[in-house]
Design a protein around this motif. Structure first.
Motif, short mmCIF file in Angstrom:
data_model
loop_
_atom_site.label_atom_id
_atom_site.label_comp_id
_atom_site.label_asym_id
_atom_site.label_seq_id
_atom_site.Cartn_x
_atom_site.Cartn_y
_atom_site.Cartn_z
N GLY A 96 2.47 -0.56 1.85
CA GLY A 96 2.82 -0.16 0.49
C GLY A 96 2.17 -0.90 -0.65
O GLY A 96 2.65 -0.81 -1.78
N PHE A 97 1.08 -1.61 -0.44
CA PHE A 97 0.42 -2.33 -1.53
C PHE A 97 -0.49 -1.39 -2.31
O PHE A 97 -1.36 -0.75 -1.73
N VAL A 98 -0.28 -1.29 -3.62
CA VAL A 98 -1.10 -0.42 -4.47
C VAL A 98 -1.79 -1.25 -5.55
O VAL A 98 -1.25 -2.25 -6.03
N ALA A 99 -3.00 -0.83 -5.91
CA ALA A 99 -3.80 -1.54 -6.91
C ALA A 99 -3.08 -1.56 -8.24
O ALA A 99 -2.53 -0.55 -8.68
N ASP A 100 -3.09 -2.74 -8.88
CA ASP A 100 -2.42 -2.92 -10.16
C ASP A 100 -3.15 -4.01 -10.94
O ASP A 100 -2.83 -5.19 -10.80
N GLN A 101 -4.17 -3.62 -11.70
CA GLN A 101 -4.92 -4.53 -12.57
C GLN A 101 -5.44 -5.76 -11.83
O GLN A 101 -5.14 -6.90 -12.18
N GLY A 102 -6.23 -5.54 -10.79
CA GLY A 102 -6.86 -6.64 -10.07
C GLY A 102 -6.02 -7.27 -8.98
O GLY A 102 -6.46 -8.18 -8.29
N ARG A 103 -4.79 -6.79 -8.82
CA ARG A 103 -3.90 -7.25 -7.75
C ARG A 103 -3.40 -6.02 -7.02
O ARG A 103 -3.55 -4.90 -7.48
N TRP A 104 -2.76 -6.24 -5.89
CA TRP A 104 -2.10 -5.17 -5.16
C TRP A 104 -0.64 -5.58 -5.08
O TRP A 104 -0.30 -6.67 -4.61
N THR A 105 0.23 -4.71 -5.59
CA THR A 105 1.64 -5.04 -5.71
C THR A 105 2.50 -3.96 -5.07
O THR A 105 2.00 -2.93 -4.64
N GLY A 106 3.80 -4.21 -5.06
CA GLY A 106 4.76 -3.22 -4.57
C GLY A 106 4.85 -3.13 -3.07
O GLY A 106 5.52 -2.26 -2.53
N GLY A 107 4.20 -4.05 -2.38
CA GLY A 107 4.19 -3.99 -0.92
C GLY A 107 5.26 -4.84 -0.27
O GLY A 107 5.96 -5.62 -0.92
N LYS A 108 5.37 -4.65 1.01
CA LYS A 108 6.32 -5.40 1.84
C LYS A 108 5.55 -6.09 2.96
O LYS A 108 4.57 -5.56 3.47
N ILE A 109 6.01 -7.30 3.30
CA ILE A 109 5.41 -8.07 4.39
C ILE A 109 6.52 -8.45 5.36
O ILE A 109 7.49 -9.11 4.97
N TYR A 110 6.37 -8.03 6.61
CA TYR A 110 7.33 -8.40 7.65
C TYR A 110 6.81 -9.65 8.35
O TYR A 110 5.63 -9.75 8.68
N ASN A 111 7.68 -10.63 8.56
CA ASN A 111 7.30 -11.86 9.25
C ASN A 111 7.97 -11.89 10.61
O ASN A 111 9.18 -12.12 10.70
N PRO A 112 7.21 -11.68 11.69
CA PRO A 112 7.83 -11.68 13.02
C PRO A 112 8.34 -13.06 13.45
O PRO A 112 9.16 -13.15 14.36
N ARG A 113 7.92 -14.12 12.77
CA ARG A 113 8.41 -15.45 13.13
C ARG A 113 9.87 -15.66 12.76
O ARG A 113 10.57 -16.45 13.39
N ASP A 114 10.32 -14.97 11.69
CA ASP A 114 11.73 -15.11 11.32
C ASP A 114 12.47 -13.77 11.26
O ASP A 114 13.68 -13.75 11.03
N GLY A 115 11.76 -12.68 11.46
CA GLY A 115 12.41 -11.36 11.48
C GLY A 115 12.76 -10.82 10.11
O GLY A 115 13.47 -9.82 10.00
N ASN A 116 12.28 -11.45 9.04
CA ASN A 116 12.59 -11.00 7.68
C ASN A 116 11.43 -10.25 7.05
O ASN A 116 10.26 -10.45 7.42
#
Length: 151
Positions: A96-116
């Motif tokens: 879900g990362f979308v371009a936003d003035q030189g950055r990509w925002t609005g995304g989600k990152i799942y971390n399998p090391r902690d399940g969050n």
């Protein structure tokens, strides 16, 4: 010319302008997303494959690069018990990362090391590195610097 005909022409012109704007936005978004696609080495030694997914950018843990034994490790800390047996290698963890003035925002990152799952931003640096920031809530964030392996 009748009033109905004039209004129809104006509406057709407005529709063409809107269609043009939508196409230009889609082209710009696709070009921006292309800057991130490829393989990246993470600051902790892993490898991520970043790819376009619709109008957004997503990423998965490389199923082939890096520690292959680690790739076979199950997603044991997942909050959903039904997903705990899936393997880490090839697992899509960014979405879900979308371009936003030189950055990509609005995304989600799942971390399998902690399940969050965390909210995130991606920022391409002038030196070609990628800053990947994941936050529980600002200012409770963690940032990694990734280096490009392949475009």
């Amino acid at each position: 010319m009748s009033r109905i005909a004039r209004n129809s022409r104006r509406m057709a012109g407005s529709m063409l302008a809107l269609a043009g704007a939508v196409v230009m936005t889609a082209v710009a978004t696709g070009a921006a997303a292309g800057q991130l696609t490829g393989v990246w080495k993470t600051s902790d030694g892993g490898y991520m494959e970043v790819f376009n997914c619709g109008q957004a950018v997503c990423g998965r843990i490389s199923p082939t690069l890096g520690d292959l034994a680690d790739k076979q490790r199950p997603d044991a800390k997942n909050k959903n018990p039904a997903l705990r047996n899936r393997k880490i290698g090839g697992l899509q963890i960014m979405s879900g990362f979308v371009a936003d003035q030189g950055r990509w925002t609005g995304g989600k990152i799942y971390n399998p090391r902690d399940g969050n799952t965390y909210t995130g931003t991606l920022t391409l640096q002038a030196d070609g590195n990628l800053l990947v920031k994941g936050c529980v809530v600002a200012p409770l964030c963690r940032t990694q610097t990734w280096s490009r392996v392949t475009p």
